[in-house]
Write an enzyme that holds these catalytic residues in place. Structure first.
Site, mmCIF file in Angstrom:
data_model
loop_
_atom_site.group_PDB
_atom_site.id
_atom_site.type_symbol
_atom_site.label_atom_id
_atom_site.label_comp_id
_atom_site.label_asym_id
_atom_site.label_seq_id
_atom_site.Cartn_x
_atom_site.Cartn_y
_atom_site.Cartn_z
ATOM 1 N N GLU A 259 -2.162 -62.886 -3.859
ATOM 2 C CA GLU A 259 -3.454 -63.565 -3.735
ATOM 3 C C GLU A 259 -4.565 -62.738 -4.406
ATOM 4 O OE1 GLU A 259 -4.450 -64.605 0.351
ATOM 5 O OE2 GLU A 259 -4.921 -66.648 -0.256
ATOM 6 N N HIS A 284 23.180 -56.636 -1.204
ATOM 7 C CA HIS A 284 24.215 -57.674 -1.289
ATOM 8 C C HIS A 284 23.571 -59.024 -1.596
ATOM 9 C CE1 HIS A 284 27.354 -54.993 0.330
ATOM 10 N NE2 HIS A 284 26.280 -54.395 0.829
ATOM 11 N N LYS A 397 -6.774 -77.333 -0.774
ATOM 12 C CA LYS A 397 -7.376 -77.629 0.543
ATOM 13 C C LYS A 397 -8.168 -78.935 0.464
ATOM 14 C CE LYS A 397 -8.244 -72.908 2.058
ATOM 15 N NZ LYS A 397 -9.269 -71.907 2.265
HETATM 16 O O1 PA5 Z 1 -6.778 -63.202 2.412
HETATM 17 C C1 PA5 Z 1 -7.439 -64.193 2.664
HETATM 18 O O2 PA5 Z 1 -8.682 -64.199 2.624
HETATM 19 C C2 PA5 Z 1 -6.773 -65.484 3.086
HETATM 20 O O3 PA5 Z 1 -5.398 -65.445 2.941
HETATM 21 C C3 PA5 Z 1 -7.114 -65.788 4.529
HETATM 22 O O4 PA5 Z 1 -6.658 -64.757 5.346
HETATM 23 C C4 PA5 Z 1 -6.502 -67.120 5.005
HETATM 24 O O5 PA5 Z 1 -6.842 -68.147 4.120
HETATM 25 C C5 PA5 Z 1 -7.013 -67.466 6.402
HETATM 26 O O6 PA5 Z 1 -8.397 -67.557 6.393
HETATM 27 P P1 PA5 Z 1 -9.252 -67.437 7.700
HETATM 28 O O7 PA5 Z 1 -9.035 -66.108 8.285
HETATM 29 O O8 PA5 Z 1 -10.670 -67.636 7.233
HETATM 30 O O9 PA5 Z 1 -8.821 -68.529 8.634
#
Ligand code: PA5
Length: 410
Positions: A259, A284, A397
């Site tokens: 990410e 394995h 989203k």
């Molecule tokens: O790293 C990030 O910012 C995202 O992966 C969030 O952790 C994830 O989208 C969850 O978001 P939130 O904590 O706002 O619910």
């Protein structure tokens, strides 16, 4: 933690000065707060206060997704010492949620709802389900504060409004610390304290290690090698700890690396694909690909020197293969597989970095966490992308809600 390099880049023309400049600029930026907050005792106090009020619970349920769950899951799998049972509601899977709720002793459980933004649909959906369950059991809105704790950004958002409305204790996720960098904030520290993990050691050691690491030649070399290899087409990164306790660490790393580093840069697509693994099991499975497949992988292999228990392989069988194991322990076999694999990877010219931990505890785990968080941040800056945003997931989203609007519902 010792860092041993076995890499095969053709040339490493990444000047150390450039890495140092990126590190210095990063340390001055607000994004460095994921390190600075480790020194903020308020976050520890928030967690110890909750622990004191709920110390009689037998089950801890974390409700969150992405960075609001993967870090806590990894902490608990690696270091859990208490008898408290843990559940992670980290998806919107109906059958799994029903199964978990059948198992959970709801009356004696603490539900920890974590969302940095306070508006994540998956997390709010699970909150709705748990409240329904509590209402079915005869509890009312007034009782919610006895079953829930929230954590979110200090700014006003939906979760904070709910907390205020129902007088639910709400912990802070530090403003400049994004989800995937938040494991050592109340996001991960609250479940950790219920698991019997020493959160003061975790944070104080992580803080001092971060400063030492950023000033070390090993770290500068690691960044240079990652970038030099990436320029030569090594765009896949394997993380393979030789420990079942660190299996979830690999999944935490996957989110952090993917990410943060998979981004568009002026129209061009960049990124290093993370591959989770764990030894010796994956010898394995994926290892054949790593050994003889394309030479486009940099592997991080984690070895833990000491384990807490010993299991002897002594036996009375005369079968040659069983007899050969007779004088060893299970740990000897794990070590043999680890060091044997390093030798074979060298022969195949597969670049790898060996991270050596003395034992798995609060100190070593915090070092491993900080190493990968800082490596991710500085690699992102070297690639001239923003490692702290995630614009690529927004469209999905929006379209999901568009789809919801188009169907009838219940
Ligand atoms: O790293 C990030 O910012 C995202 O992966 C969030 O952790 C994830 O989208 C969850 O978001 P939130 O904590 O706002 O619910």
């Amino acid at each position: 933690m010792k860092i041993n390099f076995h890499t095969f880049e053709k040339s490493n023309d990444i000047p150390a000065d450039l890495v140092i400049e990126k590190i210095t600029n990063f340390q001055k930026s607000k994004r460095y707060d994921f390190v600075e907050t480790l020194n903020n005792k308020d976050y520890i106090t928030q967690c110890t206060d909750v622990f004191a009020n709920f110390s009689n619970i037998n089950t801890f349920v974390q409700i969150g997704i992405g960075g609001s769950s993967l870090g806590p899951e990894m902490l608990i799998t690696s270091l859990k010492k208490s008898d408290v049972k843990f559940y992670f509601f980290n998806n919107v899977d109906t059958d799994k949620t029903v199964k978990d709720l059948e198992e959970i002793d709801v009356k004696n459980a603490l539900f920890y709802v974590v969302s940095k933004s306070g508006g994540t649909a998956e997390t709010l959906a699970q909150f709705a389900i748990i409240t329904n369950k509590l209402f079915e059991l005869g509890y009312t809105e007034k009782d919610l504060k006895n079953h829930f704790i929230f954590a979110t950004d200090p700014s006003k958002n939906e979760l904070r409004k709910l907390a205020n409305e129902f007088e639910i204790t709400c912990l802070d996720v530090p403003p400049n610390v994004g989800g995937r960098f938040s494991v050592l904030t109340p996001v991960g520290l609250l479940p950790a304290i219920f698991a019997g993990i020493n959160i003061k050691t975790l944070c104080s050691h992580a803080y001092s290690y971060a400063h030492d690491l950023l000033a070390s030649d090993e770290f500068i070399q690691t960044v240079s090698k990652v970038i030099a290899l990436y320029k030569e087409g090594v765009n896949e990164t394997v993380l393979m700890p030789y420990s079942s306790l660190l299996r979830d660490f690999s999944f935490w790393f996957v989110q952090l690396w993917a990410e943060s580093l998979g981004k568009k840069r002026k129209g061009e697509r960049v990124g290093l694909t993370p591959i989770p693994g764990y030894g010796a099991t994956d010898q394995h499975s994926q290892m054949q690909l790593f050994m003889e497949g394309p030479l486009n992988k940099l592997m991080f292999l984690v070895h833990v020197d000491k384990v807490n228990n010993q299991l002897k392989l002594s036996n009375k069988f005369t079968h040659p293969k069983l007899k050969a194991l007779n004088k060893y322990t299970l740990k000897n076999l794990m070590d043999a597989e680890f060091f044997g694999t390093l030798k074979a990877l060298n022969e195949q010219g597969v670049s790898h970095i060996h991270l050596e931990l003395d034992k798995l505890d609060e100190n070593s785990l915090s070092e491993l966490i900080i190493f990968f968080e800082l490596l991710t941040a500085i690699t992102g800056h070297m690639l001239e992308i923003d490692p702290f945003d995630q614009p690529g997931v927004e469209a999905g989203k929006v379209y999901s809600f568009e789809w919801l609007d188009s169907v009838k519902g219940i």
